[in-house]
Design an enzyme around this catalytic site. Structure first.
Site, short mmCIF file in Angstrom:
data_model
loop_
_atom_site.label_atom_id
_atom_site.label_comp_id
_atom_site.label_asym_id
_atom_site.label_seq_id
_atom_site.Cartn_x
_atom_site.Cartn_y
_atom_site.Cartn_z
N ASN A 128 6.51 4.02 11.52
CA ASN A 128 5.86 4.05 10.22
C ASN A 128 5.86 5.48 9.70
O ASN A 128 5.55 6.41 10.44
CB ASN A 128 4.42 3.53 10.31
CG ASN A 128 3.87 3.09 8.97
OD1 ASN A 128 3.86 3.85 8.01
ND2 ASN A 128 3.43 1.85 8.89
N CYS B 105 -7.10 -32.02 0.28
CA CYS B 105 -6.69 -33.04 1.26
C CYS B 105 -5.85 -32.48 2.40
O CYS B 105 -5.60 -33.19 3.38
CB CYS B 105 -5.93 -34.17 0.56
SG CYS B 105 -4.29 -33.73 -0.07
N ARG C 68 0.79 -1.22 0.00
CA ARG C 68 0.00 0.00 0.00
C ARG C 68 0.83 1.28 0.00
O ARG C 68 0.27 2.37 0.00
CB ARG C 68 -0.94 0.01 1.22
CG ARG C 68 -1.97 -1.11 1.18
CD ARG C 68 -2.84 -1.10 2.44
NE ARG C 68 -3.89 -2.10 2.38
CZ ARG C 68 -3.74 -3.37 2.73
NH1 ARG C 68 -2.56 -3.79 3.16
NH2 ARG C 68 -4.75 -4.22 2.64
N HIS D 42 0.07 -14.45 8.96
CA HIS D 42 -0.60 -14.65 7.67
C HIS D 42 -0.02 -15.82 6.88
O HIS D 42 -0.29 -15.96 5.70
CB HIS D 42 -0.52 -13.36 6.84
CG HIS D 42 -1.29 -12.23 7.44
ND1 HIS D 42 -1.11 -10.91 7.06
CD2 HIS D 42 -2.24 -12.21 8.41
CE1 HIS D 42 -1.93 -10.14 7.76
NE2 HIS D 42 -2.61 -10.90 8.59
#
Length: 228
Positions: free
Chosen positions: A198, A116, A22, A105
């Site tokens: 950030n 399976c 982003r 994640h």
């Protein structure tokens, strides 16, 4: 010894040559339509989407990436747990023991069969077919796509780690993706000091005891040295 938890997002790996999603030069900033490839429903329903998804990972820069100074600085902390949204494995490659890293994640280094449940090395799959060699089912990178839930056990463990921390660092994450971003609030409500590294504003800035906007490659080694 101060208990430290570190939540990392894509921004920590950009200095290793892996684009974020982003940011100004992010993959989805430059190509918004690419987000459709990362939606579970689209991936499972359309063979063309799956083919395009796998093509992107065949030459992904993460395969050859090396940890940068921020990864190595975190690895040097004695009493740390890493909660990463990244799938690149660079924290482990930098020297943080795998037992201290929770991959919220998933990992691009593992592929699973959606039928399976068999697991495979992604390197093995990239060099061969994209159907399960065991049952012929659809293979999916071992990561959480949009529309999927995070592993309940993993996110539960992450919440426990956040709540037990005394210092919680959020590094290189937009803090827009839940429930991972909410770990900041879990930590603060349990009494931890939240530090956000950030460049851009995040939804959790008001909770932070400190917000650092200088480049991650400069800020994190300095911050880790102070904590050590």
């Amino acid at each position: 010894m101060t208990r430290i938890a570190v939540l990392t997002g894509a921004g920590i790996s950009t200095d290793s040559g892996i684009p974020d999603y982003r940011g100004p030069q992010g993959e989805w900033t430059k190509e918004p339509a690419a987000q459709r490839l990362f939606t579970y429903e689209n991936f499972m329903a359309d063979e063309g989407t799956r083919e395009e998804f796998w093509r992107r990972y065949e030459g992904h820069p993460a395969w050859e990436a090396e940890p940068n100074g921020a990864h190595r600085a975190i690895a040097g902390l004695a009493n740390v747990r890493v909660l990463t949204q990244n799938i690149d494995g660079l924290h482990q490659k930098a020297g943080t023991p795998a037992r201290k890293v929770l991959e919220l994640h998933g990992s691009m280094h593992r592929t699973v069969c959606t039928a399976c449940g068999e697991g495979f090395s992604t390197r093995q799959i990239l060099s061969g077919g994209k159907e399960c060699p065991r049952c012929g089912g659809i293979l999916k990178l071992g990561v959480t796509l949009f529309g999927e839930h995070l592993d309940a056990e993993v996110i539960g463990q992450a919440r426990n780690i956040a709540a037990a921390s005394e210092v919680f660092l959020a590094i290189g994450s937009s803090l827009h993706v839940e429930p991972a971003a909410a770990l900041c609030a879990v930590a603060v409500r349990a009494g931890a000091r939240l530090v956000i590294v950030n460049r851009d504003p995040t939804p959790y800035d008001d909770m932070a005891a400190a917000k650092i906007t200088e480049p991650i490659g400069m800020a994190v080694p300095r911050l880790c040295a102070e904590l050590a």
